[in-house]
Design a protein around this motif. Structure first.
Motif, PDB file in Angstrom:
ATOM      1  N   ASN C   3       0.781  -0.586   0.258  1.00 54.78           N
ATOM      2  CA  ASN C   3       0.012  -0.026   0.091  1.00 54.78           C
ATOM      3  C   ASN C   3       0.848   1.242  -0.076  1.00 54.78           C
ATOM      4  N   GLU C   4       2.308   1.111   0.115  1.00 53.86           N
ATOM      5  CA  GLU C   4       2.927   2.670  -0.105  1.00 53.86           C
ATOM      6  C   GLU C   4       2.682   3.638  -1.784  1.00 53.86           C
ATOM      7  N   GLY C   5       2.622   3.372  -1.947  1.00 51.35           N
ATOM      8  CA  GLY C   5       1.656   3.829  -3.236  1.00 51.35           C
ATOM      9  C   GLY C   5       0.460   4.603  -3.397  1.00 51.35           C
ATOM     10  N   PHE C   6      -0.334   4.434  -1.828  1.00 49.80           N
ATOM     11  CA  PHE C   6      -1.733   4.948  -0.797  1.00 49.80           C
ATOM     12  C   PHE C   6      -0.852   6.375   0.300  1.00 49.80           C
ATOM     13  N   TYR C   7      -0.165   5.528   0.220  1.00 50.85           N
ATOM     14  CA  TYR C   7       0.744   6.643   1.412  1.00 50.85           C
ATOM     15  C   TYR C   7       1.640   7.825   0.899  1.00 50.85           C
ATOM     16  N   LEU C  29      -0.128  12.202   4.351  1.00 56.12           N
ATOM     17  CA  LEU C  29      -0.309  10.672   3.737  1.00 56.12           C
ATOM     18  C   LEU C  29      -1.609  11.329   2.195  1.00 56.12           C
ATOM     19  N   ALA C  30      -1.451  10.386   1.200  1.00 51.90           N
ATOM     20  CA  ALA C  30      -2.733  10.690   0.522  1.00 51.90           C
ATOM     21  C   ALA C  30      -1.859   9.762  -0.626  1.00 51.90           C
ATOM     22  N   PRO C  31      -3.313   9.358  -1.133  1.00 50.61           N
ATOM     23  CA  PRO C  31      -2.922   8.892  -3.199  1.00 50.61           C
ATOM     24  C   PRO C  31      -2.002   9.425  -3.415  1.00 50.61           C
ATOM     25  N   ASN C  32      -2.800  10.752  -3.152  1.00 48.51           N
ATOM     26  CA  ASN C  32      -2.262  11.621  -4.808  1.00 48.51           C
ATOM     27  C   ASN C  32      -2.252  13.860  -4.262  1.00 48.51           C
TER      28      ASN C  32
END
Lengths: 273, 319, 116
Positions: C3-7, C29-32
């Motif tokens: 899930n690193e890509g989300f954070y 932290l946010a996905p984009n």
């Protein structure tokens, strides 16, 4: 809660339509904010939890302002309006009372984020359209409240729209879940757009524009959004599957919600809490 | 920075010496600065526990958010629990930056919570069966938290100190929110008064435990010496517990409430509150996730995390 | 990857009013960046006025390393860059019966016109 406009004498011909409109506005916001409050602590990530809660607080604040207008019309105090009315007296749209998903908010909640973002986005947009119309309401105290409430809706819309679009565009499982949620929300969305049996009187007295005008405006604004995520939605998809809340038809979900939200209040409604 | 030496040319001892010199002169350490390994590990343990306790701490109060007895109380407690989540966010960000060199992320923090590796504060394992508990948590549990957190406002680790500054500013609202609930109940009907007294009785032992054991002899381990050495905090657990008594006991008694400890009194000569020790074995057991509500709350947190997994996966690569 | 890509890490900056300087708030932290932007205000500015918000992906920020921070040091011998190096003019102007145009005087020139 101090709001403008004390007890302005109101034409008895207008009063039934006016109070019905106010009950719809107040009950819609109150029950959706309640559902939002059950989400607290359970959102997909922590930052979102904080943001979502602000929206629930704003929405409950709006309900309080509408209940205050009812109170000013002699309907009772705001806390009894919010806590002590039976399900059959409530005029909120059924869509807004439906549970967030399976499970209890304290132990086994398996809440549906797709349903949350779709319900909130579609509702926020309908609310925005309704409030824009209410800014010109012939009932001045309501027009004033509409102007204030409207300010906070830009953020609500931006927030929910961002989620809906991103999850729709994500494809895969998310897309499937989102389409299911959209189906579920549209199946009862007529209940949100509906203004109840006194809709005609509401328009005649210039309290709010015609139900059909508002509905078409919602469809018009949503159309490019649906197109942008390759979704076809037609007017025929919009229904009132689980009953018309505007005439007091509700689901068991509302009964459960009312018994929870009034649990402490009911210990002693006369006491100061 | 006093020395013009480049870090890579310094020996570990020199780095350590310079580090200690910096914190002893009140300089703040930042995330990218060199720090001794046990400073980093102590901070990670302290701050991730602090952060996750805020997140888990939202759960006992969460019960009372939808149930709060008026619109004003519903809004107040929603804002308060939202702040707890917000404090968790601030603290976890600080912990996550410290963990980054170890290759760990928020995902690992959540997994450590679920596996029991990462503990959360003893008070958040307890039951909160009435609205009186909601008030008491806001008043006394937050009061205790304010005492421990203000003690670290000048922590040598800059990011932690800055997060605490934000947190403590909001805690002032929390304290007043709790006082307002308690005051209404204490001035209310007999039933409402009984609600507060029951809550005090129920929470007293947990409040004593909140500050941790007086020294390592009680529970076998204590991090307090390390945190004091590194200027993360100044006072000992016992100092903080005594401060709590001094600030809150007179207020509790002034409302006509009683404490469930007849031995409790202030010894004028020694200038110390004398009290009955809580059961520290029970404390150890509680923080091992064997408290009355530990499993239910962990279960709720885990269920929510798993149920939302699809959302995090969907936006995993979106940009 | 998990899930690193989300954070993803974002740094949040804000302006309190249209005229105030941009101020650092905190990280989230946010996905984009779109979601980072909609989280920012309620996470860090729930109780204060905001006129604008910037979110910046942390990996796009080039910071000084601890070693590089040594490059910030300089000698205290640069009076020629500041008014401190020209203080003697005050006495000189007095000789010509003129006031010194100091910082206070010059910065007051942008103010309102007389009579307004």
């Amino acid at each position: 809660m101090n709001e403008p406009a004390g007890n302005i004498p109101i034409d008895s011909k207008i009063k039934p339509a006016l109070t019905s409109l106010l009950y719809q506005l107040a009950d819609d916001d109150f029950i959706l904010a309640y559902r939002g409050s059950e989400w607290l602590g359970l959102a997909p990530h922590i930052e979102e939890d904080v943001a979502f809660s602000s929206i629930s607080q704003d929405t409950m604040g709006h309900a309080a302002m509408f209940y205050q207008l009812l109170s000013n019309l002699g309907e009772g105090n705001v806390d009894s309006l919010a806590h002590a009315r039976e399900a059959s007296e409530r005029q909120n749209a059924v869509l807004l009372e439906l549970v967030n998903g399976p499970g209890h908010y304290l132990s086994s909640a398996q809440y549906d984020w797709a349903f949350a973002v779709v319900r909130n986005y579609f509702y926020s947009q309908a609310k925005k359209i309704r409030l824009d119309s209410l800014k010109n309401s012939s009932y001045q105290p309501l027009a004033e409240v509409a102007l204030k409430v409207n300010m906070e809706l830009y953020y609500h819309l931006l927030h929910w729209k961002t989620w809906v679009i991103q999850l729709m565009q994500a494809g895969g499982e998310a897309r499937t879940r989102m389409e299911a949620a959209i189906g579920k929300v549209l199946a009862d969305f007529e209940g949100v757009l509906n203004l109840g049996p006194l809709a005609k009187e509401m328009a005649e007295h210039d309290l709010v524009e015609k139900e059909e005008v508002l509905k078409q405006r919602w469809l018009f604004i949503m159309k490019p959004v649906f197109e942008s995520v390759n979704l076809s939605v037609s007017e025929a998809d919009i229904a009132m599957k689980n009953g018309n809340g505007r005439i007091g038809e509700h689901t068991a979900d509302l009964d459960d919600a009312l018994s929870t939200l009034s649990e402490v209040y009911s210990i002693n409604p006369a006491a100061s809490w | 920075m006093s020395e013009a030496l480049f870090y890579q040319e310094m020996t570990e001892e020199e780095k350590y010496e310079q580090f200690m010199k910096r914190i002893n002169t009140g300089e703040k350490i930042e995330a990218d600065d060199w720090m001794p390994e046990d400073y980093r590990m102590t901070l990670i343990k302290l701050i991730s526990m602090h952060g996750i306790s805020e997140i888990m701490g939202a759960l006992p109060e969460k019960e009372w958010v939808p149930k709060a007895p008026s619109l004003k109380r519903k809004l107040g407690i929603m804002a308060k629990v939202q702040d707890e989540m917000g404090h968790g966010q601030l603290l976890l960000r600080v912990a996550e930056d410290l963990m980054k060199p170890l290759g760990k992320t928020r995902e690992d923090i959540m997994q450590d919570l679920f596996s029991g590796k990462l503990k959360f504060h003893n008070v958040f394992h307890m039951e909160a069966p009435t609205w009186g508990d909601a008030g008491l948590i806001g008043w006394l549990v937050d009061g205790a938290a304010i005492i421990t957190q203000t003690n670290m406002l000048n922590a040598s680790y800059g990011p932690y100190a800055r997060a605490l500054k934000r947190i403590c500013a909001e805690e002032v609202f929390h304290a007043q929110h709790g006082e307002a609930i308690i005051m209404a109940l204490a001035e209310g009907t007999d039933e409402q008064r009984a609600m507060v007294q029951d809550a005090v009785n129920r929470w007293w032992e947990a409040l004593l435990m909140f500050f941790g054991p007086g020294d390592a002899s009680t529970t076998g381990t204590s991090k307090q010496d390390t945190t004091i050495k590194y200027k993360i905090r100044t006072k000992t657990n016992e100092d903080l517990r005594q401060d709590f008594f001094t600030k809150y006991i007179p207020r509790v008694l002034s409302l006509g409430l009683t404490l469930p400890d007849e031995t409790m009194h202030f010894d004028q000569e020694r200038e110390l509150w004398i009290y009955k020790q809580p059961d520290w074995n029970r404390f150890k057991d509680i923080i091992k996730n064997n408290g009355p509500k530990s499993q239910e709350r962990l279960g709720l947190r885990r269920t929510a995390y798993d149920t939302n997994k699809w959302v995090r996966e969907a936006l995993n690569t979106a940009n | 990857m998990g899930n690193e890509g989300f954070y993803q890490e974002f740094e949040v900056f804000s302006q309190r009013t249209d005229t105030s300087p941009l101020q650092y708030q905190f990280s989230l932290l946010a996905p984009n960046r779109e979601l980072a932007l909609v989280m920012a205000q309620e996470n860090f500015m729930r109780r204060e006025a905001v006129a604008d918000i910037w979110v910046v992906k942390r990996s796009d920020i080039r910071k000084l390393t601890p070693e590089e921070k040594q490059s910030l040091q300089r000698l205290d011998n640069k009076e020629y860059r500041t008014t401190k190096g020209y203080g003697y003019l005050k006495k000189k102007w007095r000789h010509y019966e003129q006031e010194m145009l100091d910082e206070k005087e010059i910065l007051s020139w942008g103010g309102v016109k007389k009579g307004e």
